[in-house]
Enzyme design. Structure first.
Site, PDB file in Angstrom:
ATOM      1  N   SER A  28      -7.306  -2.161  -1.977  1.00 29.37           N
ATOM      2  CA  SER A  28      -7.819  -1.050  -0.956  1.00 29.37           C
ATOM      3  C   SER A  28      -8.091  -1.560   0.211  1.00 29.37           C
ATOM      4  CB  SER A  28      -9.086  -0.409  -1.535  1.00 29.37           C
ATOM      5  OG  SER A  28      -9.411   0.677  -0.800  1.00 29.37           O
ATOM      6  N   TYR A  70     -17.945  -0.177  -4.113  1.00 30.87           N
ATOM      7  CA  TYR A  70     -16.475   0.063  -4.096  1.00 30.87           C
ATOM      8  C   TYR A  70     -15.516  -1.113  -3.523  1.00 30.87           C
ATOM      9  CZ  TYR A  70     -11.758   1.927  -4.085  1.00 30.87           C
ATOM     10  OH  TYR A  70     -10.437   2.287  -4.193  1.00 30.87           O
ATOM     11  N   ALA A  71     -16.170  -1.488  -2.191  1.00 28.90           N
ATOM     12  CA  ALA A  71     -15.531  -2.483  -1.399  1.00 28.90           C
ATOM     13  C   ALA A  71     -15.533  -3.766  -2.019  1.00 28.90           C
ATOM     14  CB  ALA A  71     -16.281  -2.342   0.174  1.00 28.90           C
ATOM     15  N   SER A 125     -15.971  -4.474  -5.144  1.00 36.77           N
ATOM     16  CA  SER A 125     -15.234  -4.774  -6.062  1.00 36.77           C
ATOM     17  C   SER A 125     -13.690  -4.828  -5.980  1.00 36.77           C
ATOM     18  CB  SER A 125     -15.279  -3.257  -7.266  1.00 36.77           C
ATOM     19  OG  SER A 125     -14.726  -2.327  -6.514  1.00 36.77           O
ATOM     20  N   LYS A 126     -13.317  -4.090  -4.949  1.00 35.87           N
ATOM     21  CA  LYS A 126     -11.977  -4.370  -4.357  1.00 35.87           C
ATOM     22  C   LYS A 126     -11.609  -5.872  -3.674  1.00 35.87           C
ATOM     23  CE  LYS A 126      -9.787  -0.717  -5.485  1.00 35.87           C
ATOM     24  NZ  LYS A 126      -8.415  -0.592  -6.380  1.00 35.87           N
ATOM     25  N   ILE A 182      -3.973   7.575   1.524  1.00 40.86           N
ATOM     26  CA  ILE A 182      -3.050   7.839   0.373  1.00 40.86           C
ATOM     27  C   ILE A 182      -3.197   9.362   0.208  1.00 40.86           C
ATOM     28  CG2 ILE A 182      -2.107   7.667  -1.744  1.00 40.86           C
ATOM     29  CD1 ILE A 182      -2.981   4.864  -1.925  1.00 40.86           C
TER      30      ILE A 182
END
Length: 264
Positions: A146, A159-160, A162-163, A192
């Site tokens: 991502s 989230y960042a 993890s990516k 997206i």
């Protein structure tokens, strides 16, 4: 394409949007397709839709929670039992995380994101590689990353992270698996069309588009085509790198918002 030598792809989180569209795209290219969901019923429903879209499609629905290592092993074991090979693994399933920042994220929330994303991708890659090595397939592994790992946005930090871990995983896995002929690459996705985007008003969509150099969003098929390229012989010497499909999001610096707490 001969039925006996048709390649096999496993796509995680393949019941909707990018995952499902990727499964359809590979199926149209002649692949046997394995699709996973945390719910077997949802995977079966997606398999039926795919078979209706692609006559003659060979689809195997699987229940797999990426954060459950045993379920991951069981799913890949089923692929071996049914098809005896795996040519491509697309790690797409992940848990999203909004409105979580460095100050309000709990241990449970942090662990959930890491287990679903970083841990899930790690053991999925491990299981795919072991199956490829065992069956003598020089396959391809594509991890879906991502733009959040390439820059900072508010209220996305678990989230960042993890990516970002997935990005590190892709490079190191490419190093370690190269001697087996297995290629590993990262697809960095951004801008997206997803459920959140579809639910926004046209005014809200245009406000987002204003941040993107080309002013348009990517559709799931745009991502699917890039994934297929990385899996194909056209990319046979590409490994340990990343392909970014993000409408130019990471090519520019967005303005800093001091009142970031209020940004969703």
């Amino acid at each position: 394409m001969d039925q006996e030598i048709r390649p096999v792809v496993l796509v995680t989180g393949a019941t909707q949007f990018t995952g499902y569209t990727t499964a359809v795209y590979f199926s149209r290219k002649g692949y046997r397709v394995c699709i996973t969901s945390r719910s077997l019923e949802k995977a079966q429903e997606a398999a039926m839709r795919l078979q209706a879209e692609v006559p003659g499609a060979d689809v195997l629905p699987l229940a797999m929670n990426p954060s459950n290592v045993q379920e991951t092993y069981d799913a890949f074991g089923k692929v071996k039992d049914v098809y005896g090979r795996l040519d491509c693994f697309v790690a797409n399933a992940c848990a999203a995380c909004r409105f979580k920042n460095i100050l309000n994220t709990t241990e449970e929330e942090y662990d959930f994101i890491m287990d679903s994303n970083t841990k899930g991708y790690f053991f999925g890659t491990q299981a795919a590689a072991k199956l490829m090595i065992e069956t003598g397939v020089q396959g391809s592994i594509i991890l879906i990353g991502s733009v959040h790992s390439r820059g900072a946005l508010p209220n996305r930090i678990p989230y960042a992270i993890s990516k970002g871990g997935i990005e590190v995983l892709s490079r190191n896995a490419a190093y370690e698996l190269g001697k087996y002929g297995i290629r590993v690459n990262l697809l960095v996705a951004g801008a997206i069309v997803n459920q959140k985007f579809q639910e926004q008003t046209e005014e809200e969509k245009n406000a987002r588009r204003a941040n993107w150099p080309i002013g348009r969003e990517s559709y799931p098929e745009d991502i699917a085509k890039a994934i297929y390229f990385l899996a194909s012989d056209d990319a046979k010497t590409i490994t340990g790198t990343s392909l970014t499909v993000d409408s130019g999001v990471t090519a520019c610096l967005l303005k800093y918002e001091k009142e970031w707490e209020s940004i969703g």
